[in-house]
Motif scaffolding. Structure first.
Motif, mmCIF file in Angstrom:
data_model
loop_
_atom_site.group_PDB
_atom_site.id
_atom_site.type_symbol
_atom_site.label_atom_id
_atom_site.label_comp_id
_atom_site.label_asym_id
_atom_site.label_seq_id
_atom_site.Cartn_x
_atom_site.Cartn_y
_atom_site.Cartn_z
ATOM 1 N N THR A 156 36.026 29.136 35.809
ATOM 2 C CA THR A 156 37.039 29.326 36.860
ATOM 3 C C THR A 156 37.832 28.058 37.139
ATOM 4 O O THR A 156 38.825 28.103 37.858
ATOM 5 C CB THR A 156 36.392 29.764 38.190
ATOM 6 N N HIS A 159 38.330 34.509 42.622
ATOM 7 C CA HIS A 159 39.081 34.398 41.362
ATOM 8 C C HIS A 159 38.548 35.399 40.320
ATOM 9 O O HIS A 159 39.313 36.101 39.656
ATOM 10 C CB HIS A 159 38.960 32.959 40.855
ATOM 11 N N GLU A 166 41.032 37.747 29.114
ATOM 12 C CA GLU A 166 41.221 38.303 30.467
ATOM 13 C C GLU A 166 40.949 39.796 30.525
ATOM 14 O O GLU A 166 40.478 40.306 31.534
ATOM 15 C CB GLU A 166 42.637 37.984 30.981
ATOM 16 N N SER A 167 41.230 40.483 29.406
ATOM 17 C CA SER A 167 41.048 41.942 29.391
ATOM 18 C C SER A 167 39.581 42.344 29.535
ATOM 19 O O SER A 167 39.274 43.498 29.834
ATOM 20 C CB SER A 167 41.600 42.511 28.086
ATOM 21 N N ASP A 215 35.494 30.648 26.423
ATOM 22 C CA ASP A 215 36.653 31.371 26.963
ATOM 23 C C ASP A 215 36.407 32.867 26.858
ATOM 24 O O ASP A 215 35.897 33.348 25.847
ATOM 25 C CB ASP A 215 37.927 30.999 26.196
ATOM 26 N N LEU A 238 40.189 38.851 38.689
ATOM 27 C CA LEU A 238 40.295 39.102 37.247
ATOM 28 C C LEU A 238 39.712 40.465 36.871
ATOM 29 O O LEU A 238 39.970 40.971 35.785
ATOM 30 C CB LEU A 238 39.563 37.997 36.461
ATOM 31 N N PHE A 295 37.311 41.107 31.718
ATOM 32 C CA PHE A 295 36.689 40.981 33.044
ATOM 33 C C PHE A 295 36.509 42.334 33.736
ATOM 34 O O PHE A 295 35.536 42.545 34.449
ATOM 35 C CB PHE A 295 37.487 40.017 33.930
ATOM 36 N N SER A 296 37.438 43.254 33.490
ATOM 37 C CA SER A 296 37.320 44.552 34.164
ATOM 38 C C SER A 296 36.195 45.399 33.569
ATOM 39 O O SER A 296 35.848 46.445 34.114
ATOM 40 C CB SER A 296 38.646 45.296 34.092
#
Ligand code: ADP
Ligand code: NA
Length: 312
Positions: free
Chosen positions: A193, A209, A173-174, A170, A213, A176-177
């Protein structure tokens, strides 16, 4: 084109491989063929691939004080990788205990050893190399906290983060940028995904996707089916694999990633002019096609000359 260093922050493993007729049952002792010791680890393999493809390449990470550590460092250096950012820590090196049975199936026990201790020391080694770096390559064989710290400091320095989330886990999410290019095989694409890349529109849906993100570009590799590229600017490229007879697909993905980064972000002089994604994909596809036609891991990774010869 000016050369920029490719830094790989990741794992070094000694693969200890033995062939058996059948896997042992619990409690059973069986005879294996003579063991072989094969330098590996996704990080080290990708570093060798980048260096062989012509990029100035530095590896940062850790090995143990167990005798294997020195061999892992020497193997990198023999393939042209600067390894002075690899720390030698108390304890064991990363080991992969691999048995292959008569049917060609394998069982692998991965013991992270020093790879599991990678932390602030490796971040410091990365920072020492950061000046003039074009990209940093990361995988999932060191602790996530180390990956994330290196991603953050790479972003601050405008060094492209190339992330191969293997083995899949996992990802917050923070993060991915922070990633410029994420490179996944079909298994990792599905795990991360929840989209099957072989489903109808699966490649685009999975890429879209990941771009949603926050990543800039997505590469999905599909073994003998080649690869797929899509980026935030809407550029899409479907690259077929080269038709070869594979004998050992070990390190195919690692060769692909190292060669891609060398051309796209390292300014490696393997190809004549620009470093578009398409140029880099074509080069990486040729590099990995050669790797699968040879036995072994690091020793099967081709040089820029061999890759260019295949492309002509
Ligand atoms: P991984 O080893 O990470 O699972 P893949 O199997 O997707 O990675 O392989 C990466 C790339 O290597 C592919 O996109 C393809 O270009 C090349 N490749 C892999 N297997 C073959 C094959 N059998 N024939 C030709 N090229 C291959
Ligand atoms: Na190989």
């Amino acid at each position: 084109m000016t050369e920029r260093t490719i830094i790989v922050a990741g794992s070094l493993n000694m693969d200890i491989v033995s062939r058996v007729q059948q896997f042992p049952r619990p409690g059973e002792t069986i005879q294996g063929d003579e063991a072989s010791y094969i330098p590996g680890g996704k990080g080290a393999n990708q570093a060798v691939a980048a260096a062989r493809a012509g990029a100035v390449t530095s590896m940062v990470g850790a090995v143990g004080k167990d005798g294997f550590g020195q061999e892992l460092i020497v193997s990198l250096e023999q393939h042209g990788v600067n390894a002075d950012g690899v720390a030698v820590l108390a304890g064991t090196s990363g080991l992969a205990l691999i048995t292959v049975n008569g049917g060609g199936e394998n069982q692998i026990i991965l013991c992270p050893g020093a790879n599991g201790q990678v932390g602030t020391e490796t971040l410091a080694a990365f920072l020492k190399k950061a000046d003039g770096a074009g990209a940093v390559l990361l995988q999932n064989e060191i602790p996530w906290a180390a990956n994330e710290a290196i991603m953050r400091s790479a972003c601050e320095r405008e060094i492209a983060v190339v992330y191969n989330p293997a083995p899949a886990r996992d990802i917050p999410e923070s993060a991915f940028s922070l990633i410029h290019t994420i490179v996944l095989n079909e298994t990792e694409t599905l795990a991360i995904t929840s989209i099957d890349p072989f489903a109808e529109h699966g490649l685009h849906d999975a890429a879209a996707h990941l771009i949603d993100l926050g990543v800039q570009a997505v590469i999905i590799t599909l073994g003998a089916e080649g690869s797929y590229y899509e980026d935030r600017e809407g550029f899409v490229c479907r690259m077929p694999a080269r038709k070869v007879t594979p004998v050992d697909t070990t390190a195919a993905g690692d060769t692909f990633i190292g060669a891609y980064a060398a051309i796209r972000f390292g300014g490696a002089p393997g190809m004549s002019d620009d470093a578009t994604p398409e140029t880099a994909l074509r080069f990486a596809t040729a590099a990995s096609a050669i790797t699968v036609t040879r036995h072994g891991a690091q020793s099967s990774i081709p040089s820029a000359q061999e890759i260019v010869a295949l492309l002509q």
